[in-house]
Design an enzyme around this catalytic site. Sequence first.
Site, PDB file in Angstrom:
ATOM      1  N   SER A 285     -34.574   6.040 -22.473  1.00  0.00           N
ATOM      2  CA  SER A 285     -35.789   6.624 -21.979  1.00  0.00           C
ATOM      3  C   SER A 285     -36.696   5.658 -21.395  1.00  0.00           C
ATOM      4  O   SER A 285     -36.087   4.381 -20.864  1.00  0.00           O
ATOM      5  CB  SER A 285     -36.407   7.656 -22.861  1.00  0.00           C
ATOM      6  OG  SER A 285     -37.274   8.485 -22.270  1.00  0.00           O
TER       7      SER A 285
ATOM      8  N   ASP B  79     -35.770  11.754 -29.261  1.00  0.00           N
ATOM      9  CA  ASP B  79     -34.637  12.090 -28.797  1.00  0.00           C
ATOM     10  C   ASP B  79     -33.400  10.990 -29.345  1.00  0.00           C
ATOM     11  O   ASP B  79     -33.560   9.786 -29.062  1.00  0.00           O
ATOM     12  CB  ASP B  79     -34.630  12.261 -27.281  1.00  0.00           C
ATOM     13  CG  ASP B  79     -33.355  13.211 -27.027  1.00  0.00           C
ATOM     14  OD1 ASP B  79     -32.808  13.855 -27.822  1.00  0.00           O
ATOM     15  OD2 ASP B  79     -33.446  12.954 -25.674  1.00  0.00           O
TER      16      ASP B  79
ATOM     17  N   HIS C 268     -33.310   9.657 -19.687  1.00  0.00           N
ATOM     18  CA  HIS C 268     -34.404  10.750 -19.428  1.00  0.00           C
ATOM     19  C   HIS C 268     -34.967  10.315 -17.978  1.00  0.00           C
ATOM     20  O   HIS C 268     -35.287   9.362 -17.578  1.00  0.00           O
ATOM     21  CB  HIS C 268     -35.567  10.478 -20.417  1.00  0.00           C
ATOM     22  CG  HIS C 268     -35.159  11.145 -21.837  1.00  0.00           C
ATOM     23  ND1 HIS C 268     -35.967  10.808 -22.857  1.00  0.00           N
ATOM     24  CD2 HIS C 268     -34.027  11.965 -22.138  1.00  0.00           C
ATOM     25  CE1 HIS C 268     -35.360  11.492 -23.849  1.00  0.00           C
ATOM     26  NE2 HIS C 268     -34.206  11.905 -23.573  1.00  0.00           N
TER      27      HIS C 268
END
Length: 190
Positions: free
Chosen positions: A16, A136, A43
């Site tokens: 991310s 995540d 992401h």
Amino acid sequence: MQESGFEIELVIIGGSAGSLPVLLNMLKDLDQPIKFAIVIVFHRKASGLNILPTLLQQFSVIKVTEIDDKAEIENNNIYLAPADFHLLFDDKQTMSLDRSEKLNYSRPSIDVSFSSAGEIFGKNLLAILLSGANSDGVEGLRLIERMGGQIWIQDPETAEVNYMPKMAMDIIKYDEIITPENLPVKLNKL
């Protein structure tokens, strides 16, 4: 990687905020051919302008493909999960896309993809978690740990945003701590 008779069949990388420079460094230093496929779950926002696959390809001699629904998995290829879809593994040969609810405010969710890959590839999976600002990936790594897969986590000291790797290190039993510099070196040894 041959360890205890297991061979890595798939490498899945989750990242991310702050992970793009690590991915670009990895891609430019990967040897070709690779004996497995690499799947990147990153992401990113869905937008009309989709330049990430082109950008990644500019740094890689290995083919980079954004995944379509029911895409086949082939060794010596790098696959990118598309924005706004969860990536799932149907079996060891096929990936599919899903538009179910976001998880950890993300679609694609690293947890969803890590968990799906862990269920399919088990001990023959290598999961790598890079820089990011939320949790995540941690739950997916838990499943991969239970299934006997390999787990590498970016050293939080080298992460632009260290929350994601730090949280994973605090919770998960991992096999390697990697840095942007040694990630391609370690992958080239698999």
